[in-house]
Design an enzyme around this catalytic site. Structure first.
Site, PDB file in Angstrom:
ATOM      1  N   CYS A  75       0.837  -1.198   0.000  1.00 14.43           N
ATOM      2  CA  CYS A  75       0.000   0.000   0.000  1.00 14.43           C
ATOM      3  C   CYS A  75       0.877   1.256   0.000  1.00 14.43           C
ATOM      4  O   CYS A  75       1.496   1.552  -1.020  1.00 14.43           O
ATOM      5  CB  CYS A  75      -0.995  -0.048   1.163  1.00 14.43           C
ATOM      6  SG  CYS A  75      -2.406   1.064   0.950  1.00 14.43           S
ATOM      7  N   HIS A 162      -3.654  -5.517   0.505  1.00 10.66           N
ATOM      8  CA  HIS A 162      -3.156  -6.007   1.795  1.00 10.66           C
ATOM      9  C   HIS A 162      -3.234  -7.532   1.859  1.00 10.66           C
ATOM     10  O   HIS A 162      -4.284  -8.082   2.162  1.00 10.66           O
ATOM     11  CB  HIS A 162      -3.958  -5.382   2.938  1.00 10.66           C
ATOM     12  CG  HIS A 162      -3.707  -3.923   3.082  1.00 10.66           C
ATOM     13  ND1 HIS A 162      -2.663  -3.423   3.816  1.00 10.66           N
ATOM     14  CD2 HIS A 162      -4.338  -2.853   2.544  1.00 10.66           C
ATOM     15  CE1 HIS A 162      -2.660  -2.113   3.755  1.00 10.66           C
ATOM     16  NE2 HIS A 162      -3.665  -1.739   2.979  1.00 10.66           N
ATOM     17  N   GLU A 164      -2.036  -9.375   4.100  1.00 10.18           N
ATOM     18  CA  GLU A 164      -2.036  -9.831   5.498  1.00 10.18           C
ATOM     19  C   GLU A 164      -3.427  -9.972   6.107  1.00 10.18           C
ATOM     20  O   GLU A 164      -3.562 -10.517   7.202  1.00 10.18           O
ATOM     21  CB  GLU A 164      -1.190  -8.884   6.359  1.00 10.18           C
ATOM     22  CG  GLU A 164      -1.730  -7.483   6.491  1.00 10.18           C
ATOM     23  CD  GLU A 164      -1.372  -6.558   5.345  1.00 10.18           C
ATOM     24  OE1 GLU A 164      -1.726  -5.375   5.435  1.00 10.18           O
ATOM     25  OE2 GLU A 164      -0.754  -6.989   4.350  1.00 10.18           O
TER      26      GLU A 164
END
Length: 184
Positions: A75, A162, A164
């Site tokens: 990001c 993202h 994660e």
């Protein structure tokens, strides 16, 4: 073997990146973005530039890109990479908040093993609007033309989404791929 560092750029998901690597049994440390360049060079085998609210708060992140270590920007980390190497970042047409379908056009080493389309989680207003010279566009979506880039010769990669968070399909694969890159 030295750990990988996750550079905390004050983003809401930086601790999740750290946790994702720990859960994969990858040695990792979460460090502030004010850590000296020398300390990063001496103490880590790879760098993940985490997300954050503004490029003005990215501390010494751009300096870390000169160390010759593998880098993965997530990001805001992607935006730091793009700007450092001559790309442009501007507010997106619509921003990305929530689930986005990404089309992968190049399955290089960071995106190895993924299908051509994947659902990911986005949380951004800004986006890369011009890929830096020497980088390859790896993925795009309907809301963001530049979802992922790579410069394999420098081992520098960037993702707008993202990996994660649980909403991203098989996000751990990105971190496993990055770990392999850092072992080479």
């Amino acid at each position: 073997m030295l750990p990988i560092c996750v550079v905390n750029n004050y983003g809401q998901f930086n601790h999740l990146i750290h946790r994702a690597l720990r859960d994969l049994d990858i040695e990792v440390a979460l460090i502030p973005n004010t850590t000296s360049k020398g300390e990063v060079a001496a103490g880590y085998r790879g760098i993940i530039l985490g997300g954050g609210p503004a490029i003005e708060r990215a501390g010494k992140c751009a300096e870390y890109l000169d160390l010759g270590l593998p880098v993965l920007g997530i990001c805001l980390g992607l935006h730091i990479v793009a700007k450092k190497f001559g790309g442009d970042v501007h507010p997106g047409k619509s921003g990305g908040y929530g689930s986005v379908e990404v089309s992968i056009s190049e399955h290089d080493d960071i995106l190895a093993g993924y299908p051509e389309k994947i659902p990911v989680w986005a949380s951004h207003a800004d986006e890369v609007c011009r890929v830096p010279e020497g980088f390859t566009l790896l993925a795009s979506s309907d809301i963001c033309d530049v979802e992922a880039i790579a410069c394999p010769q420098k081992k520098i990669y960037g993702l707008q989404w993202h990996p994660e968070v649980s909403h991203t399909l098989d996000g751990k694969r990105v971190y496993e791929n990055f770990d392999m890159i850092c072992r080479e």
